[in-house]
Design a protein around this motif. Sequence first.
Motif, PDB file in Angstrom:
ATOM      1  N   ASN A  96      48.825   8.558 -76.304  1.00 30.23           N
ATOM      2  CA  ASN A  96      48.517   9.965 -76.618  1.00 30.23           C
ATOM      3  C   ASN A  96      47.351  10.078 -77.581  1.00 30.23           C
ATOM      4  OD1 ASN A  96      50.566  10.873 -74.952  1.00 30.23           O
ATOM      5  ND2 ASN A  96      52.045  11.079 -76.612  1.00 30.23           N
ATOM      6  N   GLU A  97      47.303   9.220 -78.583  1.00 35.93           N
ATOM      7  CA  GLU A  97      46.218   9.239 -79.573  1.00 35.93           C
ATOM      8  C   GLU A  97      44.880   8.924 -78.899  1.00 35.93           C
ATOM      9  OE1 GLU A  97      44.949   9.122 -83.849  1.00 35.93           O
ATOM     10  OE2 GLU A  97      46.729   9.894 -82.860  1.00 35.93           O
ATOM     11  N   LEU A  98      44.840   7.906 -78.060  1.00 40.24           N
ATOM     12  CA  LEU A  98      43.588   7.544 -77.395  1.00 40.24           C
ATOM     13  C   LEU A  98      43.112   8.626 -76.433  1.00 40.24           C
ATOM     14  CD1 LEU A  98      44.271   3.749 -76.776  1.00 40.24           C
ATOM     15  CD2 LEU A  98      42.592   4.730 -78.360  1.00 40.24           C
ATOM     16  N   ILE A  99      44.032   9.281 -75.747  1.00 43.10           N
ATOM     17  CA  ILE A  99      43.658  10.385 -74.856  1.00 43.10           C
ATOM     18  C   ILE A  99      43.125  11.562 -75.669  1.00 43.10           C
ATOM     19  CG2 ILE A  99      44.554  12.126 -73.245  1.00 43.10           C
ATOM     20  CD1 ILE A  99      46.434   9.896 -72.173  1.00 43.10           C
ATOM     21  N   LEU A 100      43.812  11.906 -76.735  1.00 36.90           N
ATOM     22  CA  LEU A 100      43.371  13.017 -77.594  1.00 36.90           C
ATOM     23  C   LEU A 100      41.982  12.748 -78.168  1.00 36.90           C
ATOM     24  CD1 LEU A 100      44.066  15.725 -78.947  1.00 36.90           C
ATOM     25  CD2 LEU A 100      45.053  14.404 -80.823  1.00 36.90           C
ATOM     26  N   ILE A 101      41.771  11.543 -78.652  1.00 39.94           N
ATOM     27  CA  ILE A 101      40.457  11.192 -79.194  1.00 39.94           C
ATOM     28  C   ILE A 101      39.388  11.359 -78.115  1.00 39.94           C
ATOM     29  CG2 ILE A 101      39.033   9.285 -80.046  1.00 39.94           C
ATOM     30  CD1 ILE A 101      41.648   8.223 -81.415  1.00 39.94           C
ATOM     31  N   ALA A 102      39.656  10.844 -76.919  1.00 42.38           N
ATOM     32  CA  ALA A 102      38.675  10.932 -75.836  1.00 42.38           C
ATOM     33  C   ALA A 102      38.365  12.384 -75.476  1.00 42.38           C
ATOM     34  CB  ALA A 102      39.176  10.174 -74.612  1.00 42.38           C
ATOM     35  N   GLU A 103      39.377  13.241 -75.532  1.00 41.48           N
ATOM     36  CA  GLU A 103      39.179  14.654 -75.172  1.00 41.48           C
ATOM     37  C   GLU A 103      38.455  15.436 -76.250  1.00 41.48           C
ATOM     38  OE1 GLU A 103      43.174  15.902 -74.323  1.00 41.48           O
ATOM     39  OE2 GLU A 103      43.079  15.189 -72.249  1.00 41.48           O
ATOM     40  N   CYS A 104      38.554  15.011 -77.494  1.00 37.64           N
ATOM     41  CA  CYS A 104      38.043  15.814 -78.610  1.00 37.64           C
ATOM     42  C   CYS A 104      36.819  15.228 -79.309  1.00 37.64           C
ATOM     43  CB  CYS A 104      39.150  16.010 -79.653  1.00 37.64           C
ATOM     44  SG  CYS A 104      40.587  16.886 -79.017  1.00 37.64           S
ATOM     45  N   ALA A 105      36.446  14.020 -79.003  1.00 37.49           N
ATOM     46  CA  ALA A 105      35.375  13.342 -79.735  1.00 37.49           C
ATOM     47  C   ALA A 105      34.016  13.965 -79.452  1.00 37.49           C
ATOM     48  CB  ALA A 105      35.357  11.864 -79.375  1.00 37.49           C
ATOM     49  N   PHE A 106      33.204  13.951 -80.479  1.00 37.06           N
ATOM     50  CA  PHE A 106      31.799  14.320 -80.335  1.00 37.06           C
ATOM     51  C   PHE A 106      31.026  13.076 -79.914  1.00 37.06           C
ATOM     52  CE2 PHE A 106      33.348  17.151 -83.759  1.00 37.06           C
ATOM     53  CZ  PHE A 106      33.164  18.361 -83.107  1.00 37.06           C
ATOM     54  N   GLU A 107      29.893  13.275 -79.268  1.00 39.31           N
ATOM     55  CA  GLU A 107      29.078  12.133 -78.862  1.00 39.31           C
ATOM     56  C   GLU A 107      28.672  11.329 -80.096  1.00 39.31           C
ATOM     57  OE1 GLU A 107      25.033  11.217 -76.325  1.00 39.31           O
ATOM     58  OE2 GLU A 107      26.021  13.143 -76.105  1.00 39.31           O
ATOM     59  N   ASP A 108      28.799  10.039 -80.026  1.00 44.66           N
ATOM     60  CA  ASP A 108      28.435   9.099 -81.102  1.00 44.66           C
ATOM     61  C   ASP A 108      29.258   9.280 -82.380  1.00 44.66           C
ATOM     62  OD1 ASP A 108      26.471   8.019 -79.425  1.00 44.66           O
ATOM     63  OD2 ASP A 108      24.938   9.382 -80.189  1.00 44.66           O
ATOM     64  N   GLU A 109      30.385   9.971 -82.294  1.00 44.31           N
ATOM     65  CA  GLU A 109      31.198  10.228 -83.479  1.00 44.31           C
ATOM     66  C   GLU A 109      31.699   8.940 -84.137  1.00 44.31           C
ATOM     67  OE1 GLU A 109      35.136  12.819 -84.825  1.00 44.31           O
ATOM     68  OE2 GLU A 109      34.322  13.051 -82.810  1.00 44.31           O
ATOM     69  N   TYR A 110      31.939   7.921 -83.344  1.00 47.01           N
ATOM     70  CA  TYR A 110      32.524   6.685 -83.874  1.00 47.01           C
ATOM     71  C   TYR A 110      31.537   5.519 -83.900  1.00 47.01           C
ATOM     72  CZ  TYR A 110      36.643   9.493 -83.252  1.00 47.01           C
ATOM     73  OH  TYR A 110      37.549  10.511 -83.335  1.00 47.01           O
ATOM     74  N   GLN A 111      30.251   5.821 -83.690  1.00 47.49           N
ATOM     75  CA  GLN A 111      29.242   4.766 -83.626  1.00 47.49           C
ATOM     76  C   GLN A 111      29.253   3.921 -84.898  1.00 47.49           C
ATOM     77  OE1 GLN A 111      25.324   5.775 -82.251  1.00 47.49           O
ATOM     78  NE2 GLN A 111      24.407   4.053 -83.330  1.00 47.49           N
ATOM     79  N   ASP A 112      29.243   2.613 -84.699  1.00 49.26           N
ATOM     80  CA  ASP A 112      29.169   1.613 -85.765  1.00 49.26           C
ATOM     81  C   ASP A 112      30.340   1.681 -86.740  1.00 49.26           C
ATOM     82  OD1 ASP A 112      26.808   0.786 -84.603  1.00 49.26           O
ATOM     83  OD2 ASP A 112      25.547   1.933 -85.964  1.00 49.26           O
ATOM     84  N   GLN A 113      31.472   2.201 -86.286  1.00 48.89           N
ATOM     85  CA  GLN A 113      32.655   2.315 -87.138  1.00 48.89           C
ATOM     86  C   GLN A 113      33.828   1.558 -86.544  1.00 48.89           C
ATOM     87  OE1 GLN A 113      33.796   6.318 -88.397  1.00 48.89           O
ATOM     88  NE2 GLN A 113      31.901   7.056 -87.475  1.00 48.89           N
ATOM     89  N   ILE A 114      34.698   1.120 -87.447  1.00 51.33           N
ATOM     90  CA  ILE A 114      36.016   0.641 -87.057  1.00 51.33           C
ATOM     91  C   ILE A 114      36.992   1.724 -87.469  1.00 51.33           C
ATOM     92  CG2 ILE A 114      37.851  -1.010 -87.553  1.00 51.33           C
ATOM     93  CD1 ILE A 114      35.777  -3.166 -87.770  1.00 51.33           C
ATOM     94  N   VAL A 115      37.796   2.165 -86.532  1.00 53.57           N
ATOM     95  CA  VAL A 115      38.790   3.208 -86.793  1.00 53.57           C
ATOM     96  C   VAL A 115      40.168   2.601 -86.560  1.00 53.57           C
ATOM     97  CG1 VAL A 115      39.654   5.459 -86.047  1.00 53.57           C
ATOM     98  CG2 VAL A 115      37.190   5.020 -86.083  1.00 53.57           C
ATOM     99  N   TYR A 116      41.005   2.720 -87.567  1.00 52.35           N
ATOM    100  CA  TYR A 116      42.373   2.228 -87.464  1.00 52.35           C
ATOM    101  C   TYR A 116      43.267   3.389 -87.037  1.00 52.35           C
ATOM    102  CZ  TYR A 116      40.600  -1.796 -90.006  1.00 52.35           C
ATOM    103  OH  TYR A 116      39.875  -2.908 -90.374  1.00 52.35           O
ATOM    104  N   LEU A 117      43.986   3.179 -85.946  1.00 55.09           N
ATOM    105  CA  LEU A 117      44.870   4.230 -85.445  1.00 55.09           C
ATOM    106  C   LEU A 117      46.155   4.261 -86.273  1.00 55.09           C
ATOM    107  CD1 LEU A 117      44.454   3.795 -81.591  1.00 55.09           C
ATOM    108  CD2 LEU A 117      43.172   5.258 -83.133  1.00 55.09           C
ATOM    109  N   PRO A 118      46.754   5.441 -86.444  1.00 52.26           N
ATOM    110  CA  PRO A 118      46.288   6.753 -85.976  1.00 52.26           C
ATOM    111  C   PRO A 118      45.195   7.303 -86.876  1.00 52.26           C
ATOM    112  CG  PRO A 118      48.289   7.063 -87.229  1.00 52.26           C
ATOM    113  CD  PRO A 118      48.021   5.571 -87.183  1.00 52.26           C
ATOM    114  N   ILE A 119      44.380   8.160 -86.304  1.00 52.25           N
ATOM    115  CA  ILE A 119      43.364   8.838 -87.103  1.00 52.25           C
ATOM    116  C   ILE A 119      44.082   9.850 -87.987  1.00 52.25           C
ATOM    117  CG2 ILE A 119      41.389  10.425 -86.991  1.00 52.25           C
ATOM    118  CD1 ILE A 119      40.520   8.998 -84.481  1.00 52.25           C
ATOM    119  N   PRO A 120      43.755   9.872 -89.282  1.00 50.60           N
ATOM    120  CA  PRO A 120      44.448  10.806 -90.175  1.00 50.60           C
ATOM    121  C   PRO A 120      44.278  12.267 -89.737  1.00 50.60           C
ATOM    122  CG  PRO A 120      43.106   9.251 -91.422  1.00 50.60           C
ATOM    123  CD  PRO A 120      42.785   9.051 -89.970  1.00 50.60           C
TER     124      PRO A 120
END
Length: 123
Positions: A96-120
């Motif tokens: 669910n978290e990965l689907i939500l992120i994919a549906e809501c993310a802005f282009e390049d929002e996570y570029q060059d970042q490591i994100v630990y799930l869940p996103i706060p």
Amino acid sequence: MTLQYLMDENVDPVYTKQLRRQSPDLVVWAVGEPNTPPKSTLDPEILLWCEANNFILVTNNRTSMPVHLAEHIAQNCHVPGIFILNPDMSIGETINELILIAECAFEDEYQDQIVYLPIPQIS
């Protein structure tokens, strides 16, 4: 959806299967499948592939991935992002978290970042 996920070879295949089932429009590939890096590819090479093909890497590699990303960026390279799975989250919560992120993310929002799930969550 603009995000594409490459599932690391050490991520349980159930994540790939369920993401494809629950969100068929989401591009989800796994290491070792056709047109992806073969299994046993070193992490720095996977980051290069993700950069060249615009895929976010989904992994459970909490130890060495931050080092590999730092080295990747130091070589003036970029990556669309790295999501690190949380072993305390259920498979369903993670999907669910990965689907939500994919549906809501802005282009390049996570570029060059490591994100630990869940996103706060922001209240």
